[in-house]
Design a protein around this motif. Structure first.
Motif, mmCIF file in Angstrom:
data_model
loop_
_atom_site.group_PDB
_atom_site.id
_atom_site.type_symbol
_atom_site.label_atom_id
_atom_site.label_comp_id
_atom_site.label_asym_id
_atom_site.label_seq_id
_atom_site.Cartn_x
_atom_site.Cartn_y
_atom_site.Cartn_z
ATOM 1 N N TYR A 1 0.844 -1.187 0.000
ATOM 2 C CA TYR A 1 0.000 0.000 0.000
ATOM 3 C C TYR A 1 0.879 1.236 0.000
ATOM 4 O O TYR A 1 2.073 1.179 0.298
ATOM 5 N N GLY A 2 0.272 2.361 -0.302
ATOM 6 C CA GLY A 2 1.004 3.624 -0.270
ATOM 7 C C GLY A 2 0.048 4.784 -0.410
ATOM 8 O O GLY A 2 -1.109 4.609 -0.785
ATOM 9 N N TYR B 1 4.727 4.245 2.257
ATOM 10 C CA TYR B 1 4.341 3.015 1.575
ATOM 11 C C TYR B 1 5.020 1.839 2.246
ATOM 12 O O TYR B 1 5.999 1.987 2.967
ATOM 13 N N ARG B 2 4.454 0.659 1.980
ATOM 14 C CA ARG B 2 5.036 -0.593 2.472
ATOM 15 C C ARG B 2 4.632 -1.683 1.493
ATOM 16 O O ARG B 2 3.476 -1.765 1.104
ATOM 17 N N ALA C 1 6.545 1.028 -5.668
ATOM 18 C CA ALA C 1 6.662 2.148 -4.720
ATOM 19 C C ALA C 1 6.797 3.471 -5.463
ATOM 20 O O ALA C 1 6.179 4.470 -5.071
ATOM 21 N N VAL D 1 3.233 4.291 -7.096
ATOM 22 C CA VAL D 1 2.211 4.709 -6.138
ATOM 23 C C VAL D 1 2.613 6.026 -5.467
ATOM 24 O O VAL D 1 1.763 6.879 -5.211
ATOM 25 N N SER D 2 3.892 6.238 -5.212
ATOM 26 C CA SER D 2 4.360 7.478 -4.580
ATOM 27 C C SER D 2 4.175 8.678 -5.497
ATOM 28 O O SER D 2 3.766 9.755 -5.057
#
Length: 116
Positions: free
Chosen positions: A13-14, A28-29, A40, A43-44
């Motif tokens: 998720y992020g 995020y992770r 990452a 999504v970032s």
């Protein structure tokens, strides 16, 4: 939540959330098997763009430990720049160094709110 196209398994998720009504915190992770595939960064970048459109008056910040070089690379890839490097106050590891990346130059007041 992030899933591969057509998959049901959640890879991670992020996103961004507003902290102290003063800055967007980007986070995020991802599962180990999903790391290194660009999720990452993707999504970032999307989260940062949404945050900047939603509340452009407050900075977008990535707050991470120095040893997390993969997270630093993601921050740099999406256009954030290093705004602060210092001791991570409150961390049980006395050698821990906190990095703050931001989408703009931060004022002393903004930085104080971020690192407290």
């Amino acid at each position: 939540m992030v899933r591969a196209a057509g998959a049901t398994k959640i890879l991670g998720y992020g996103g961004c959330s507003v902290k102290r009504n003063a800055f967007w915190n980007l986070g995020y992770r991802f599962a180990v098997e999903a790391q290194g595939r660009g999720y990452a960064t993707e999504v970032s970048f999307a989260a940062m763009n949404h945050a900047q459109r939603s509340r452009p008056e407050i900075p977008v910040v990535a707050y991470l430990l120095e040893h997390n070089t993969a997270s630093a690379r993601v921050a740099e890839k999406i256009g954030l720049t290093l705004a602060h490097r210092g001791i991570d106050t409150g961390n049980p590891d006395p050698d821990a160094i906190r990095l703050v990346y931001a989408d703009r130059k931060l004022s002393c007041d903004e930085l104080s709110l971020i690192i407290q």
